[in-house]
Scaffold this active site. Structure first.
Site, PDB file in Angstrom:
ATOM      1  N   LYS A 232      17.619  15.234  40.033  1.00 41.34           N
ATOM      2  CA  LYS A 232      19.002  14.447  39.592  1.00 41.34           C
ATOM      3  C   LYS A 232      19.506  14.124  40.698  1.00 41.34           C
ATOM      4  CE  LYS A 232      22.671  14.845  37.314  1.00 41.34           C
ATOM      5  NZ  LYS A 232      23.988  14.420  37.440  1.00 41.34           N
ATOM      6  N   ASN A 233      19.512  16.001  40.956  1.00 39.12           N
ATOM      7  CA  ASN A 233      21.273  15.432  42.297  1.00 39.12           C
ATOM      8  C   ASN A 233      20.800  15.483  44.073  1.00 39.12           C
ATOM      9  OD1 ASN A 233      23.081  15.461  40.320  1.00 39.12           O
ATOM     10  ND2 ASN A 233      23.849  17.756  40.695  1.00 39.12           N
TER      11      ASN A 233
ATOM     12  N   CYS B 178      37.196  13.665  34.718  1.00 33.77           N
ATOM     13  CA  CYS B 178      36.432  13.796  34.287  1.00 33.77           C
ATOM     14  C   CYS B 178      36.165  14.823  33.436  1.00 33.77           C
ATOM     15  CB  CYS B 178      34.891  13.881  34.715  1.00 33.77           C
ATOM     16  SG  CYS B 178      34.679  15.572  35.602  1.00 33.77           S
TER      17      CYS B 178
ATOM     18  N   ARG C 287      37.724  16.973  39.620  1.00 32.23           N
ATOM     19  CA  ARG C 287      37.731  15.895  40.822  1.00 32.23           C
ATOM     20  C   ARG C 287      37.463  15.059  42.052  1.00 32.23           C
ATOM     21  NH1 ARG C 287      31.147  15.986  37.819  1.00 32.23           N
ATOM     22  NH2 ARG C 287      30.461  16.332  39.894  1.00 32.23           N
TER      23      ARG C 287
ATOM     24  N   ASP D   6      26.131  24.417  37.525  1.00 38.17           N
ATOM     25  CA  ASP D   6      25.758  23.579  36.964  1.00 38.17           C
ATOM     26  C   ASP D   6      24.775  24.829  36.030  1.00 38.17           C
ATOM     27  OD1 ASP D   6      26.488  21.240  37.779  1.00 38.17           O
ATOM     28  OD2 ASP D   6      25.293  20.832  38.538  1.00 38.17           O
TER      29      ASP D   6
ATOM     30  N   ARG E 136      21.595  11.625  30.737  1.00 38.80           N
ATOM     31  CA  ARG E 136      21.914  11.407  32.368  1.00 38.80           C
ATOM     32  C   ARG E 136      20.911  12.389  32.745  1.00 38.80           C
ATOM     33  NH1 ARG E 136      27.826  12.629  33.036  1.00 38.80           N
ATOM     34  NH2 ARG E 136      26.500  12.192  34.731  1.00 38.80           N
TER      35      ARG E 136
HETATM   36  C1  UD1 Z   1      28.005  17.817  42.592  1.00 37.98           C
HETATM   37  C2  UD1 Z   1      26.706  17.808  41.895  1.00 37.98           C
HETATM   38  C3  UD1 Z   1      27.200  18.530  40.671  1.00 37.98           C
HETATM   39  C4  UD1 Z   1      27.761  19.669  40.854  1.00 37.98           C
HETATM   40  C5  UD1 Z   1      28.708  20.031  42.282  1.00 37.98           C
HETATM   41  C6  UD1 Z   1      28.737  20.972  42.275  1.00 37.98           C
HETATM   42  C7  UD1 Z   1      25.655  16.081  42.396  1.00 37.98           C
HETATM   43  C8  UD1 Z   1      25.256  14.331  42.211  1.00 37.98           C
HETATM   44  N1  UD1 Z   1      26.172  16.408  41.792  1.00 37.98           N
HETATM   45  O1  UD1 Z   1      28.952  16.960  42.692  1.00 37.98           O
HETATM   46  O2  UD1 Z   1      26.218  18.521  39.710  1.00 37.98           O
HETATM   47  O3  UD1 Z   1      28.239  20.416  39.264  1.00 37.98           O
HETATM   48  O4  UD1 Z   1      28.364  19.644  43.498  1.00 37.98           O
HETATM   49  O5  UD1 Z   1      28.086  21.968  42.764  1.00 37.98           O
HETATM   50  O6  UD1 Z   1      25.134  16.737  43.724  1.00 37.98           O
HETATM   51  N2  UD1 Z   1      36.710  17.680  45.884  1.00 37.98           N
HETATM   52  C9  UD1 Z   1      38.180  17.943  45.664  1.00 37.98           C
HETATM   53  N3  UD1 Z   1      37.660  16.836  46.976  1.00 37.98           N
HETATM   54  C10 UD1 Z   1      36.504  16.174  46.927  1.00 37.98           C
HETATM   55  C11 UD1 Z   1      35.533  16.246  46.264  1.00 37.98           C
HETATM   56  C12 UD1 Z   1      35.465  17.474  46.154  1.00 37.98           C
HETATM   57  O7  UD1 Z   1      38.852  17.902  46.098  1.00 37.98           O
HETATM   58  O8  UD1 Z   1      37.297  15.099  47.867  1.00 37.98           O
HETATM   59  C13 UD1 Z   1      36.525  19.597  45.178  1.00 37.98           C
HETATM   60  C14 UD1 Z   1      36.115  19.586  43.471  1.00 37.98           C
HETATM   61  O9  UD1 Z   1      37.114  19.236  42.959  1.00 37.98           O
HETATM   62  C15 UD1 Z   1      35.362  20.536  43.028  1.00 37.98           C
HETATM   63  C16 UD1 Z   1      34.888  20.975  44.220  1.00 37.98           C
HETATM   64  O10 UD1 Z   1      35.029  20.338  45.749  1.00 37.98           O
HETATM   65  O11 UD1 Z   1      36.188  22.119  43.153  1.00 37.98           O
HETATM   66  C17 UD1 Z   1      32.908  20.450  44.766  1.00 37.98           C
HETATM   67  O12 UD1 Z   1      32.664  19.484  44.133  1.00 37.98           O
HETATM   68  P1  UD1 Z   1      31.571  18.478  44.895  1.00 37.98           P
HETATM   69  O13 UD1 Z   1      30.230  19.821  45.575  1.00 37.98           O
HETATM   70  O14 UD1 Z   1      32.032  17.421  45.750  1.00 37.98           O
HETATM   71  O15 UD1 Z   1      30.798  18.304  43.467  1.00 37.98           O
HETATM   72  P2  UD1 Z   1      30.032  16.747  43.611  1.00 37.98           P
HETATM   73  O16 UD1 Z   1      29.336  16.346  44.914  1.00 37.98           O
HETATM   74  O17 UD1 Z   1      30.850  15.713  42.289  1.00 37.98           O
END
Ligand code: UD1
Length: 415
Positions: free
Chosen positions: A22-23, A115, A120, A303, A395
């Protein structure tokens, strides 16, 4: 609303085919926004999140045909808006932001909001686009980004964000000059996306390391590419084998993507051996409790944190599970405790004292991976477990009850 009902206590045996990730599929599908030409992607899983991204892309004028192998044509993009209704059901909708600004010069994308697993934010996506010369404003809950032409820049991510790295890597493919992403995320899904973009004519090096260099080109073309296997789905089945005293052949997985998990599961006493088409995974005689700390790739994936907690809840000793990626990802703990698990949360860690038996109960899924954790607990629990709110599960797991059922589990979906 649908429920999953499980009668626990059956060991799982047999073969299971791992679906496309999915990701990986979500960013790859949004990459089709970067070109007027037709992109063909295979091994796309049949999931609700995939249907959501199709809806979002179709709203923008994209033509999408097929299932499993899908053709996307973004010849005419007529709308650059990702509305709240879709973004709120799937945060990964933010992945349209980079491609739209790069090709169309503008995007209006709803802010995802909170969420179940934490705040996030997407501040790092926004900051990086601003570093590339985009003007970004927040209006009425929407990110409004504009740029006649993005400019290459040195981007320093405060944290290795997965979708942030993907968004900005896509944006940089059509920027003027060279962009270097420092402290980039290194997940296999990022490598899959980079390979797809390179197939479209993008110039990218370093994907899979923490420094990715992208030199912009004037346009991107057609591509045919496959989605990598889902390492989180594979990991969920591996843990199921260990918990149920079973033996599973995991077909079509990529063992290299599972190194951190394989090492951890071997420490618990499981035997994991490569076979021709994947991995053979067998339970040990006893479940040794181990400590786990979630980290960005190549560390232990957040995950799989909920699933390994279900496993450790029937371990022979004490396990400390530290969650370092998300601040509030322990929603499954109270549900596991209702099934008899002995868990205490202290700050960002869960202290899990293994119990000899879990007991079936009525439970409620709170997010995608928490749902998988409850299924695993239900598979070993004495008696019947009911899991409600399983829309979370649909999902991200393709035909999960059918796959477990084929391995010998007594599991069914009740309408
Ligand atoms: C992706 C995955 C999700 C997985 C996560 C971490 C997808 C669609 N989803 O989510 O399944 O659990 O990686 O492996 O690929 N953060 C910030 N600011 C930002 C972006 C992130 O502070 O602008 C923080 C987040 O709150 C979190 C950390 O960075 O604490 C990592 O998040 P991130 O890698 O961005 O997760 P996603 O990409 O949303």
């Amino acid at each position: 609303m649908d429920k999953i009902v499980i009668s626990g206590g059956r060991p799982l045996y047999g073969d299971v085919q791992v679906s496309g990730a999915k990701n990986a599929a979500l960013p790859v599908l949004t990459a089709a926004l970067l070109t007027e030409k037709t992109c063909t992607f295979s091994n796309i899983p049949d999931l609700v999140d995939i249907k959501t991204i199709y809806k979002l892309l179709r709203n923008m004028g994209m033509q999408i045909e097929g299932e499993g192998t899908v053709e996307l044509s973004g010849e005419k993009i007529t709308d650059c808006v990702a509305p709240y209704d879709l973004v709120k059901t799937m945060r990964a909708s933010i992945l349209v932001l980079g491609p739209l600004v790069a090709r169309m010069g503008q995007a209006r994308v709803s802010l995802p909001g909170g969420c179940a697993i934490g705040a996030r934010p997407v501040n790092l996506h926004i900051k990086a686009l601003q570093d590339m010369g985009a003007s970004v404003e927040l209006h009425s809950g929407y990110i409004e980004a504009k740029a006649d032409k993005l400019k290459g820049a040195d981007i320093y991510f405060d944290l290795p964000t997965v979708t942030g790295t993907e968004n900005i890597m896509m944006a940089a493919t059509l920027a003027e000059g060279t962009t270097v992403l420092h402290n980039a995320a290194r997940e296999p899904e990022i490598v899959n996306l980079a390979d797809v973009l390179k197939g479209m004519g993008a110039k990218i090096s370093g994907a899979g390391t923490d420094v990715i260099t992208i030199t912009g080109v004037t346009s991107l073309g057609a591509v045919e590419a496959a989605i990598i296997p889902d390492r989180i789905e594979a990991g969920t089945f591996m843990i199921a084998a260990g918990m149920t005293q079973g033996e599973i052949n995991l077909l079509g997985c990529d063992p290299q993507h599972l190194d951190a998990l394989i090492n951890k599961l071997r420490d618990t006493g499981m035997t994991i051996t490569p076979v021709e088409k994947g991995l053979k995974v067998s339970a040990g005689c006893k479940i040794h409790s181990v400590d786990v700390k979630t980290l960005p790739y190549p560390g232990f994936p957040t995950d799989l944190q909920a699933q390994i907690m279900a496993y450790m809840s029937i371990g022979s000793g004490l396990s400390v599970i530290a969650e370092t990626v998300f601040e509030n990802r322990f929603m499954h703990v109270s549900e596991l405790m209702r099934m008899g698990a002995d868990i205490v949360i202290q700050g960002g860690s869960a202290i899990v004292r293994g119990v000899p038996t879990l007991y079936g109960a009525q439970t409620m899924a709170t997010d995608l991976r928490a749902s998988a954790c409850l299924i695993l607990a239900g598979l070993v629990a004495q008696g019947t477990t009911e899991i409600s709110r399983i829309y979370h599960l649909d999902r991200g797991y393709e035909s999960i009850e059918k796959k477990f059922s084929a391995l010998g589990a007594d599991i069914r979906r009740v309408k």
